[in-house]
Design a protein around this motif. Sequence first.
Motif, mmCIF file in Angstrom:
data_model
loop_
_atom_site.group_PDB
_atom_site.id
_atom_site.type_symbol
_atom_site.label_atom_id
_atom_site.label_comp_id
_atom_site.label_asym_id
_atom_site.label_seq_id
_atom_site.Cartn_x
_atom_site.Cartn_y
_atom_site.Cartn_z
ATOM 1 N N CYS A 35 0.856 -1.182 0.000
ATOM 2 C CA CYS A 35 0.000 0.000 0.000
ATOM 3 C C CYS A 35 0.888 1.227 0.000
ATOM 4 O O CYS A 35 1.773 1.346 0.842
ATOM 5 N N GLY A 36 0.660 2.139 -0.927
ATOM 6 C CA GLY A 36 1.421 3.377 -0.926
ATOM 7 C C GLY A 36 1.627 3.940 -2.308
ATOM 8 O O GLY A 36 1.256 3.359 -3.326
ATOM 9 N N LYS A 37 2.274 5.097 -2.326
ATOM 10 C CA LYS A 37 2.491 5.843 -3.557
ATOM 11 C C LYS A 37 3.452 5.129 -4.501
ATOM 12 O O LYS A 37 3.272 5.135 -5.712
ATOM 13 N N LYS A 38 4.456 4.463 -3.940
ATOM 14 C CA LYS A 38 5.483 3.829 -4.774
ATOM 15 C C LYS A 38 5.290 2.323 -4.894
ATOM 16 O O LYS A 38 6.212 1.605 -5.271
ATOM 17 N N ALA A 39 4.094 1.821 -4.586
ATOM 18 C CA ALA A 39 3.823 0.386 -4.732
ATOM 19 C C ALA A 39 3.739 0.031 -6.213
ATOM 20 O O ALA A 39 3.361 0.861 -7.041
ATOM 21 N N ILE A 72 -2.076 -7.106 -8.786
ATOM 22 C CA ILE A 72 -3.370 -7.430 -8.177
ATOM 23 C C ILE A 72 -3.268 -7.369 -6.660
ATOM 24 O O ILE A 72 -2.393 -7.983 -6.055
ATOM 25 N N GLY A 73 -4.162 -6.615 -6.045
ATOM 26 C CA GLY A 73 -4.224 -6.513 -4.595
ATOM 27 C C GLY A 73 -3.544 -5.291 -4.024
ATOM 28 O O GLY A 73 -3.857 -4.889 -2.908
ATOM 29 N N ASN A 74 -2.598 -4.703 -4.754
ATOM 30 C CA ASN A 74 -1.892 -3.533 -4.236
ATOM 31 C C ASN A 74 -2.788 -2.300 -4.243
ATOM 32 O O ASN A 74 -3.684 -2.166 -5.073
ATOM 33 N N ILE A 75 -2.522 -1.402 -3.295
ATOM 34 C CA ILE A 75 -3.322 -0.194 -3.145
ATOM 35 C C ILE A 75 -2.423 0.997 -3.426
ATOM 36 O O ILE A 75 -1.431 1.201 -2.729
ATOM 37 N N LEU A 76 -2.778 1.773 -4.458
ATOM 38 C CA LEU A 76 -1.998 2.953 -4.792
ATOM 39 C C LEU A 76 -2.925 4.031 -5.328
ATOM 40 O O LEU A 76 -4.056 3.744 -5.722
ATOM 41 N N PRO A 77 -2.477 5.294 -5.313
ATOM 42 C CA PRO A 77 -3.347 6.376 -5.764
ATOM 43 C C PRO A 77 -3.631 6.302 -7.262
ATOM 44 O O PRO A 77 -2.834 5.762 -8.033
ATOM 45 N N LEU A 78 -4.784 6.841 -7.660
ATOM 46 C CA LEU A 78 -5.191 6.778 -9.067
ATOM 47 C C LEU A 78 -4.243 7.541 -9.976
ATOM 48 O O LEU A 78 -4.058 7.174 -11.136
ATOM 49 N N ARG A 79 -3.604 8.607 -9.475
ATOM 50 C CA ARG A 79 -2.728 9.404 -10.335
ATOM 51 C C ARG A 79 -1.469 8.649 -10.739
ATOM 52 O O ARG A 79 -0.845 8.979 -11.735
ATOM 53 N N SER A 80 -1.118 7.606 -9.987
ATOM 54 C CA SER A 80 0.083 6.851 -10.347
ATOM 55 C C SER A 80 -0.223 5.618 -11.192
ATOM 56 O O SER A 80 0.678 4.851 -11.500
ATOM 57 N N MET A 81 -1.489 5.434 -11.572
ATOM 58 C CA MET A 81 -1.848 4.312 -12.450
ATOM 59 C C MET A 81 -1.974 4.809 -13.886
ATOM 60 O O MET A 81 -2.460 5.914 -14.124
ATOM 61 N N PRO A 82 -1.543 4.021 -14.853
ATOM 62 C CA PRO A 82 -1.713 4.441 -16.251
ATOM 63 C C PRO A 82 -3.178 4.385 -16.673
ATOM 64 O O PRO A 82 -3.990 3.676 -16.072
ATOM 65 N N GLU A 83 -3.509 5.119 -17.691
ATOM 66 C CA GLU A 83 -4.884 5.176 -18.172
ATOM 67 C C GLU A 83 -5.274 3.824 -18.762
ATOM 68 O O GLU A 83 -4.497 3.185 -19.467
ATOM 69 N N GLY A 84 -6.497 3.362 -18.447
ATOM 70 C CA GLY A 84 -6.980 2.082 -18.950
ATOM 71 C C GLY A 84 -6.759 0.932 -17.978
ATOM 72 O O GLY A 84 -7.109 -0.196 -18.289
ATOM 73 N N THR A 85 -6.219 1.207 -16.791
ATOM 74 C CA THR A 85 -6.006 0.158 -15.806
ATOM 75 C C THR A 85 -7.334 -0.247 -15.176
ATOM 76 O O THR A 85 -8.174 0.589 -14.884
ATOM 77 N N ILE A 86 -7.529 -1.544 -14.981
ATOM 78 C CA ILE A 86 -8.746 -2.035 -14.329
ATOM 79 C C ILE A 86 -8.564 -1.861 -12.834
ATOM 80 O O ILE A 86 -7.579 -2.355 -12.257
ATOM 81 N N VAL A 87 -9.498 -1.142 -12.184
ATOM 82 C CA VAL A 87 -9.386 -0.847 -10.765
ATOM 83 C C VAL A 87 -10.546 -1.482 -10.008
ATOM 84 O O VAL A 87 -11.572 -1.836 -10.577
ATOM 85 N N CYS A 88 -10.357 -1.627 -8.706
ATOM 86 C CA CYS A 88 -11.367 -2.188 -7.816
ATOM 87 C C CYS A 88 -11.448 -1.313 -6.579
ATOM 88 O O CYS A 88 -10.422 -0.856 -6.060
ATOM 89 N N ASN A 89 -12.659 -1.043 -6.095
ATOM 90 C CA ASN A 89 -12.892 -0.332 -4.837
ATOM 91 C C ASN A 89 -12.305 1.077 -4.863
ATOM 92 O O ASN A 89 -11.427 1.407 -4.086
ATOM 93 N N VAL A 90 -12.799 1.900 -5.774
ATOM 94 C CA VAL A 90 -12.334 3.287 -5.868
ATOM 95 C C VAL A 90 -12.974 4.097 -4.750
ATOM 96 O O VAL A 90 -14.153 4.040 -4.556
#
Length: 120
Positions: free
Chosen positions: A94-98, A102-120
């Motif tokens: 869990c964190g900004k630099k994770a 699957i299962g990791n928790i990170l902020p939306l701004r650090s994910m590339p566009e088109g990533t499948i997310v769960c529990n926003v």
Amino acid sequence: KEDTMGKFIRVQRKGRGHMFTAITTRRRGPAKLRPLDYAERNGFIKGVVKEIYHDSGRGAPLAKVVFRNPYKYGLKKEIFIAPEGLYSGQFIYCGKKASLSIGNILPLRSMPEGTIVCNV
């Protein structure tokens, strides 16, 4: 003639009923994300999935994750909603630099566009 047992049907309808209430005694606890602390804002923290179980009244399974307390000795248990592909014994971060897995928790701004997310 006077009835001595029970109430009349009309009176029963005015009170709080038992038929349409949810059974909440078997629930395991609220599913929440970790509180955002220094470790998550600037790096990441590692946790272990100890158990995945069903919670009554909920469609998704829950995961019990154990983290080390970063400030004092001890363990901190958290309950997350388990995404598809999570298994017991898995390390999650869990964190900004994770890393993005699957299962990791990170902020939306650090994910590339088109990533499948769960529990926003």
